[in-house]
Write a protein that holds these residues in place. Sequence first.
Motif, PDB file in Angstrom:
ATOM      1  N   GLU A 174       0.754  -1.129  -0.057  1.00  0.00           N
ATOM      2  CA  GLU A 174      -0.010  -0.106  -0.078  1.00  0.00           C
ATOM      3  C   GLU A 174       0.935   1.244  -0.052  1.00  0.00           C
ATOM      4  O   GLU A 174       2.014   0.849   0.846  1.00  0.00           O
ATOM      5  N   PRO A 175       0.642   2.277  -0.694  1.00  0.00           N
ATOM      6  CA  PRO A 175      -0.635   2.366  -1.570  1.00  0.00           C
ATOM      7  C   PRO A 175      -0.443   1.592  -2.775  1.00  0.00           C
ATOM      8  O   PRO A 175       0.778   1.640  -3.194  1.00  0.00           O
ATOM      9  N   GLY A 226      -5.538   0.734  -7.652  1.00  0.00           N
ATOM     10  CA  GLY A 226      -4.679   1.343  -6.336  1.00  0.00           C
ATOM     11  C   GLY A 226      -3.296   1.687  -6.796  1.00  0.00           C
ATOM     12  O   GLY A 226      -2.589   2.718  -6.350  1.00  0.00           O
ATOM     13  N   ARG A 284      -7.034   1.944  -0.245  1.00  0.00           N
ATOM     14  CA  ARG A 284      -7.369   0.721   0.657  1.00  0.00           C
ATOM     15  C   ARG A 284      -8.711   0.074   0.255  1.00  0.00           C
ATOM     16  O   ARG A 284      -8.523  -1.131   0.463  1.00  0.00           O
ATOM     17  N   HIS A 324      -8.247  -2.191  -2.530  1.00  0.00           N
ATOM     18  CA  HIS A 324      -7.414  -3.450  -2.078  1.00  0.00           C
ATOM     19  C   HIS A 324      -8.104  -4.307  -1.108  1.00  0.00           C
ATOM     20  O   HIS A 324      -7.756  -5.680  -1.691  1.00  0.00           O
TER      21      HIS A 324
END
Length: 209
Positions: free
Chosen positions: A39-40, A46, A74, A77
């Motif tokens: 992440e990101p 994403g 997120r 994701h």
Amino acid sequence: MKGKFITVEGTEGVGKTTNIQCIASWLDERGIAYISTREPGGTALGEKIRGLLLDKENTGMAASAELLLMFAARAQHLEEKIIPALEVGTWVLCDRFTDATYAYQGFGRGLNLEHIKRLEALVQGDLHPDFTLILDIDPELGMSRVRARGELDRFESEALEFFDRVRAGYRERASDNPSRYCLVDASSPLAVVQEHIVAALNAFVGGAE
Ligand code: Z5A
């Protein structure tokens, strides 16, 4: 059976990428099925958002826009990758997650931690990592490693004081909840850092059994 959710955190140049390989080997040795993600990013959408967030040309990005972009990436994701994996018993090894939002957008940028908490609840419900490794380093040493690697991105171009606040945020979160977090001194030689990581993982699995 649900998979376990492991996240790795820390300030710049702390060695997340390097040590995620060590955790991946530990999982391989135990025959544990896992995905490794970050992440990101972590999904096609994403990764596009990541591009916006790291682009040095986006100097005028508002802190609240940055926060919302982190949670937008997120949300995608979780829905596309993390939750489906955990539901079939696959472990998820993630390079950064919401602790980074508290540390960077909360402690670093000074955004209200209660607002972050509300977004966390909206996007994640009650899903949180089972185990979080925080690699801890003096930001000056971390940045010297990053500079040796090449060009700096939008976050890496921040002043050292910003990373001091981010580090303090991580340390505070770790001390508030020692059962989920393991704080490792990442300024030690790599072999020593990895010894600590393996011991922490063994303890986590022992405790989870
Ligand atoms: N961010 C945010 O603000 N809010 C959020 O919610 C999230 C993220 C999720 C991108 O993250 C940015 O997003 C990040 C925070 C923000 N800020 N930045 N930049 P990222 O994780 O992709 O970016 P990063 O932190 O810069 O990661 P990195 O550059 O890949 O660094 P690293 O993975 O921690 O380090 P490394 O590449 O493994 O190691 C760096 C060098 O040090 C390398 O040459 C290693 O060989 C060396 N190294 C590693 N360990 C050692 C030891 N023990 N001794 C000596 N040398 C070592």
